[in-house]
Design an enzyme around this catalytic site. Structure first.
Site, PDB file in Angstrom:
ATOM      1  CG  ASN A 185      30.455  32.665 -32.312  1.00 42.65           C
ATOM      2  OD1 ASN A 185      30.114  32.159 -33.386  1.00 42.65           O
ATOM      3  ND2 ASN A 185      30.813  33.826 -32.042  1.00 42.65           N
ATOM      4  CE  LYS A 201      34.853  33.494 -32.070  1.00 44.90           C
ATOM      5  NZ  LYS A 201      35.475  34.940 -31.704  1.00 44.90           N
ATOM      6  CG  HIS A 208      29.950  37.997 -32.244  1.00 45.97           C
ATOM      7  ND1 HIS A 208      31.469  38.558 -32.585  1.00 45.97           N
ATOM      8  CD2 HIS A 208      30.161  37.153 -31.129  1.00 45.97           C
ATOM      9  CE1 HIS A 208      32.173  37.679 -31.883  1.00 45.97           C
ATOM     10  NE2 HIS A 208      31.515  37.021 -30.962  1.00 45.97           N
ATOM     11  CD  GLU A 244      34.697  37.554 -34.066  1.00 45.96           C
ATOM     12  OE1 GLU A 244      33.924  36.907 -34.623  1.00 45.96           O
ATOM     13  OE2 GLU A 244      35.365  37.330 -32.936  1.00 45.96           O
ATOM     14  CD  GLU A 267      30.667  37.223 -26.907  1.00 48.90           C
ATOM     15  OE1 GLU A 267      31.032  35.941 -26.432  1.00 48.90           O
ATOM     16  OE2 GLU A 267      30.803  37.797 -27.974  1.00 48.90           O
ATOM     17  N   GLY A 315      38.928  36.176 -28.053  1.00 49.08           N
ATOM     18  CA  GLY A 315      39.900  35.352 -29.014  1.00 49.08           C
ATOM     19  C   GLY A 315      41.300  35.838 -28.787  1.00 49.08           C
ATOM     20  CB  SER A 346      39.507  34.247 -23.466  1.00 49.14           C
ATOM     21  OG  SER A 346      39.968  35.170 -24.535  1.00 49.14           O
TER      22      SER A 346
HETATM   23  C1  PEP Z   1      33.095  34.721 -29.014  1.00 45.94           C
HETATM   24  O1  PEP Z   1      33.202  34.448 -30.169  1.00 45.94           O
HETATM   25  O2  PEP Z   1      31.867  35.208 -28.942  1.00 45.94           O
HETATM   26  C2  PEP Z   1      34.193  34.514 -28.082  1.00 45.94           C
HETATM   27  C3  PEP Z   1      33.803  34.616 -26.789  1.00 45.94           C
HETATM   28  O3  PEP Z   1      35.326  34.074 -28.618  1.00 45.94           O
HETATM   29  P1  PEP Z   1      36.423  33.544 -27.756  1.00 45.94           P
HETATM   30  O4  PEP Z   1      35.656  32.533 -26.718  1.00 45.94           O
HETATM   31  O5  PEP Z   1      37.386  32.740 -28.546  1.00 45.94           O
HETATM   32  O6  PEP Z   1      37.082  34.605 -26.821  1.00 45.94           O
END
Ligand code: PEP
Length: 250
Positions: free
Chosen positions: A9, A11, A94, A96, A166, A172, A212
């Protein structure tokens, strides 16, 4: 056996020129992958990414989809537009988007319905906030989000969906859920899918972990019985890191 799926992803990162550099570096590094490999890129990179990944084992995804076919929805991108540009996957719901853009279980459901109607492969994100985990509400939150997302979706369509678990506190932040926490919650999500659609669909559904995930923790997470891959944010922006994760997902 469920085939693992690793999806990046990106972003709101990578201009078209940067996307070209990343995809050209990534493609040879993942060519022998035994999992499905997807890069979910910004809308403006989709057509280029689709062109650059032709003849490779990398598929291209979007990060959102409009719930309507067309019309007065300023700023939205339709399923037809995504498909014509070359996307085959789409991330829906997501955290976000839930946090900053008012996405709700109802809009997630509407976007999911639209993706399935148009033959796009959805990756539906669910997961709890830190206070919800600390308050013992992880399962309730995940249940509500899964039930809400799948409202009115047939079993035949549900079988085409990938879920990404998630935990919001792990996205992040560099804080990963432990292997056991991720496995346990994904197992719980699978049990909710089983209640909705029965054992066959639940056991066949791919459920990823996201939060992460990186080259250091991928092996531990992927060794868990319930975890069928990852949705990768930060670590998908460097070809070496993302390739390592892809090649570790066996
Ligand atoms: C994501 O954006 O779905 C995500 C898991 O980000 P990160 O791996 O940076 O935590």
């Amino acid at each position: 056996m469920r085939k693992p799926i690793i999806a990046g992803n990106w972003k709101m990162n990578k201009t078209a020129a940067e996307a070209k550099e990343l995809i050209c570096a990534l493609a040879p590094k993942v060519k022998n992958a035994t999992c499905d490999v997807v890069v979910c890129v910004p809308f403006t990179d989709i057509a280029l990414a689709a062109e650059l990944t032709k003849g490779t084992n990398i598929e291209v995804g979007a990060q959102n989809i409009a719930w309507a076919d067309s019309g007065a929805f300023t700023g939205e991108i339709s399923a037809a537009m995504l498909k014509e540009a070359g996307a085959t996957y789409v991330i829906i719901g997501h955290s976000e988007r839930r946090q900053y853009f008012g996405e709700t279980d109802k809009t997630v459901n509407a976007r999911l319905t639209q993706a399935l109607k148009n033959g796009l492969k959805p990756i539906v994100c669910v997961g709890e906030m830190l206070a919800e985990r600390e308050g013992g509400k992880t399962e309730t939150v995940c249940r509500t989000q899964v039930v809400g997302a799948f409202e009115g979706i047939s079993a035949e369509d549900a079988a085409k969906v990938v879920i990404a678990y998630e935990p919001v506190w792990a996205i992040g932040t560099g804080k990963t859920a432990t292997d056991e926490q991720a496995n346990e919650t994904i197992g719980y999500i699978r049990s909710v899918v089983k209640e909705l659609y029965g054992e066959r669909i639940a056991e066949g559904m791919r459920i990823q972990y996201g939060g992460s995930m990186n080259a250091k923790n991928v092996e531990g997470l992927m060794a868990q019985t319930q975890i069928d891959g990852g949705l990768i944010g930060g670590a998908s922006l460097k070809s070496e890191d993302f390739a390592y994760i892809v090649n570790a997902a066996k």
